[in-house]
Write a protein that holds these residues in place. Structure first.
Motif, PDB file in Angstrom:
ATOM      1  N   ILE A  91       6.729   7.596   5.809  1.00 50.02           N
ATOM      2  CA  ILE A  91       5.921   6.533   5.221  1.00 50.02           C
ATOM      3  C   ILE A  91       4.770   6.193   6.149  1.00 50.02           C
ATOM      4  O   ILE A  91       4.944   6.034   7.345  1.00 50.02           O
ATOM      5  CB  ILE A  91       6.778   5.284   4.930  1.00 50.02           C
ATOM      6  N   LEU A  92       3.593   6.123   5.536  1.00 44.81           N
ATOM      7  CA  LEU A  92       2.381   5.824   6.292  1.00 44.81           C
ATOM      8  C   LEU A  92       2.009   4.355   6.122  1.00 44.81           C
ATOM      9  O   LEU A  92       1.991   3.848   5.010  1.00 44.81           O
ATOM     10  CB  LEU A  92       1.255   6.725   5.775  1.00 44.81           C
ATOM     11  N   ILE A  93       1.737   3.704   7.226  1.00 44.14           N
ATOM     12  CA  ILE A  93       1.169   2.355   7.135  1.00 44.14           C
ATOM     13  C   ILE A  93      -0.332   2.503   7.362  1.00 44.14           C
ATOM     14  O   ILE A  93      -0.776   2.889   8.433  1.00 44.14           O
ATOM     15  CB  ILE A  93       1.784   1.408   8.180  1.00 44.14           C
ATOM     16  N   PHE A  94      -1.085   2.222   6.311  1.00 43.46           N
ATOM     17  CA  PHE A  94      -2.524   2.449   6.352  1.00 43.46           C
ATOM     18  C   PHE A  94      -3.210   1.410   7.230  1.00 43.46           C
ATOM     19  O   PHE A  94      -2.725   0.295   7.386  1.00 43.46           O
ATOM     20  CB  PHE A  94      -3.123   2.349   4.947  1.00 43.46           C
ATOM     21  N   LEU A 104      -3.746  -1.317   5.259  1.00 44.47           N
ATOM     22  CA  LEU A 104      -2.426  -1.731   4.774  1.00 44.47           C
ATOM     23  C   LEU A 104      -2.132  -1.314   3.339  1.00 44.47           C
ATOM     24  O   LEU A 104      -1.097  -0.755   3.056  1.00 44.47           O
ATOM     25  CB  LEU A 104      -2.240  -3.249   4.893  1.00 44.47           C
TER      26      LEU A 104
END
Lengths: 252, 311
Positions: B127-130, B133
């Motif tokens: 999972i990527l936390i941009f 966001l």
């Protein structure tokens, strides 16, 4: 409060001038009925249920036709907004079709479907479809890309990505288009109903003309205005308020 | 719920510099007593790396200049439970690299694999936390945290339990029913963290998550992130342009070059935990890396100024 009192004064004055002109017999009463004449027509219309039936029939058509156009318009708009090929081809056609008044679809609809319910629904659909489609296309383009990425990143794809992410994310950008689509659809519906025996408000309006009953004509016109106004206030204003609440600011 | 993926791996070299004991509070079950991490790449060569980048290159067409090579031949290995920080000048493709690992884009050549399996698209194991966001403004804080779990078709009861757990973990239980625009920047950051953690990914990808925050909030979140990392045992790949932040957080810092983005050098960080960003050891280590980074920053500035002159 200030706004409300202003409105009350304005409308009372309007009716006052109307009553005065009617009282002075500037024009004959069968062409220019007094406010109380129209009031009586409204009362009578509701008494013999013809107005109730008219409202019910018209609203049902509006509901079906508009729902259809929202579903179709969103699919089309999303497609045109997402794929360059569709934008270059279908996109241009949609914009050019918008210059065609929706009443122009009536002859075609009548020939295709006959004097039926389908013909009326078709005209409503064509009336609001383009606004909804173009709004959705714009919404898809204006919507920050991050939401689609974040949705995919969290495991959303296909229909769920559309339903849970793309649609809610584009709502602030398309709500005005949805509203415009409704207004166009509403107009098209009344126009279509005026063409043939159809039980709706449009037909009641034409019936007033056929019977030379100006009071009924004005009564039905007022009814159409009030209905449109109520839906706008109830459905679309609520939607806009909700969006404001959730997003903080309306980006559109 | 599985306790930990780390049980599967043989115990690597036990590092003595690790201050935080990776015992665990996740519902009272011990995650693992052997979840100590290899600090240097290569110390545990027999272990399948959690994430392996193998000769990654990415280039794309630009309007005028032909092809721009954003990333060139990047090979990196991240061990299970490792905290890897990637630093580099802006425009070096750090974020793009994370997107590739997340599977949101495909590399032009080379491949990303997780647990030895090649990545072909997004997956909830990463999972990527941009940086921005990408919290969903139409959902409440609780619903945001729930989103990924819903997509994974996790049962309602389990979702409920995890929403509560992860909101407590980031200290936001009271804000469950708030909308995101009502929160401060630091709080939003924590919602994004909770949303990512709630899908229970093996690998957490973080893209300059604290860049827009004030220094105090950032310090606080560093502490929390370190604690959560220790409690949950996730593998973290953290991108930043702040070298001190990288040294503060990472087991290892990889320095990237500017256009085309390559891994210039890797720095294992042997400082004891918990660390603080103002510690002299952190500052000294950061200084070393910064000297190396400076060359790249100068290169990036030259290119930018050249672009401006060309206009």
């Amino acid at each position: 409060m200030k706004k409300l009192s202003r409105q009350i004064i304005f409308y009372s004055a309007l009716i006052g001038v109307w009553a005065l002109l009617a009282k002075l017999h500037v024009w004959p009463p069968y062409l220019f009925p007094p406010p109380w004449g129209v009031g009586e027509a409204l009362w009578a219309g509701f008494q013999d249920h013809s107005f109730w039936i008219g409202i019910a029939v018209t609203m049902k058509r509006m509901f079906i036709g508009y729902s259809l156009s929202v579903v179709l318009g969103m699919i089309l708009g999303l497609g045109v907004g997402s794929y360059k090929f569709l934008e270059d081809t279908l996109g241009g056609l949609l914009v050019s079709l918008q210059s065609l008044p929706s009443i122009c679809w009536i002859p075609l609809a009548v020939l295709w479907f006959g004097l039926t319910e389908k013909a009326i629904l078709f005209v409503v659909l064509m009336g609001s479809l383009l606004s909804v489609t173009i709004a959705m296309e714009d919404g898809r383009k204006q919507m920050p890309k991050i939401y689609a990425l974040a949705g995919r990143n969290l495991g959303a794809k296909g229909f769920r990505l559309f339903w849970s992410v793309l649609l809610p994310a584009s709502l602030p950008f398309i709500v005005s288009g949805l509203k415009q689509g409704f207004a166009f659809g509403w107009r098209s519906l009344i126009q279509a109903e005026m063409i043939f025996l159809s039980l709706g408000l449009g037909q009641l309006l034409m019936m007033g003309r056929d019977l030379n009953d100006m009071s009924q004509v004005i009564a039905v016109m007022i009814l159409i205005i009030i209905l449109g106004f109520i839906i706008d206030g109830l459905v679309f204003r609520t939607m806009e308020r909700k969006l404001q609440e959730r997003w903080g600011l309306v980006p559109a | 719920m599985s306790t930990s993926p780390h049980n599967a791996y043989p115990a690597p070299v036990p590092p003595d510099h690790r201050g935080v004991v990776r015992g665990n509070v996740l519902r009272g079950k011990p995650v693992s007593s052997v979840a100590v991490l290899p600090m240097r790449p290569g110390t545990a060569a027999n272990v399948v790396p959690k994430v392996a980048l193998d000769g990654i290159s990415l280039s794309y067409k630009t309007n005028s200049k032909g092809r721009l090579v954003a990333l060139e031949n990047i090979s990196l290995q991240v061990q299970p439970g490792e905290f890897l920080c990637i630093v580099g000048p802006s425009g070096c493709g750090k974020s793009t690299l994370l997107h590739l690992i997340a599977g949101l884009h495909q590399p032009t050549s080379g491949q990303v694999s997780v647990d030895g399996k090649v990545v072909s698209g997004p997956g909830t194991d990463r999972i990527l936390i941009f940086q921005e966001l990408g919290l969903f403004p139409w959902l409440t804080v609780g619903q945001n945290v729930e989103f990924g779990m819903k997509m994974k078709n996790i049962s309602k009861a389990e979702r409920e339990e995890k929403i509560q757990y992860y909101l407590r973990l980031v200290h936001l239980s009271k804000f469950r029913d708030s909308f995101t625009h009502q929160l401060s920047g630091g709080m939003r950051q924590r919602v994004a963290l909770a949303r990512a953690l709630a899908t229970e990914p093996d690998v957490l990808l973080m893209d300059e998550p604290f860049a827009a925050l004030d220094a105090q909030t950032r310090d606080l979140l560093h502490d929390e992130l370190e604690r959560i990392w220790a409690e949950t045992g996730r593998t973290i790949i953290f991108v930043t342009h702040n070298v001190r932040e990288a040294v503060r957080l990472g087991d290892r810092v990889a320095l990237m070059t500017f256009r085309p983005g390559r891994v210039k050098q890797e720095f294992p960080i042997h400082l004891p935990r918990p660390r603080h960003i103002e510690e002299t050891d952190v500052a000294r280590t950061a200084r070393e890396i910064l000297d190396c980074l400076r060359e790249e920053i100068n290169k990036s500035l030259e290119v930018e100024y050249a672009d401006e002159k060309a206009k």
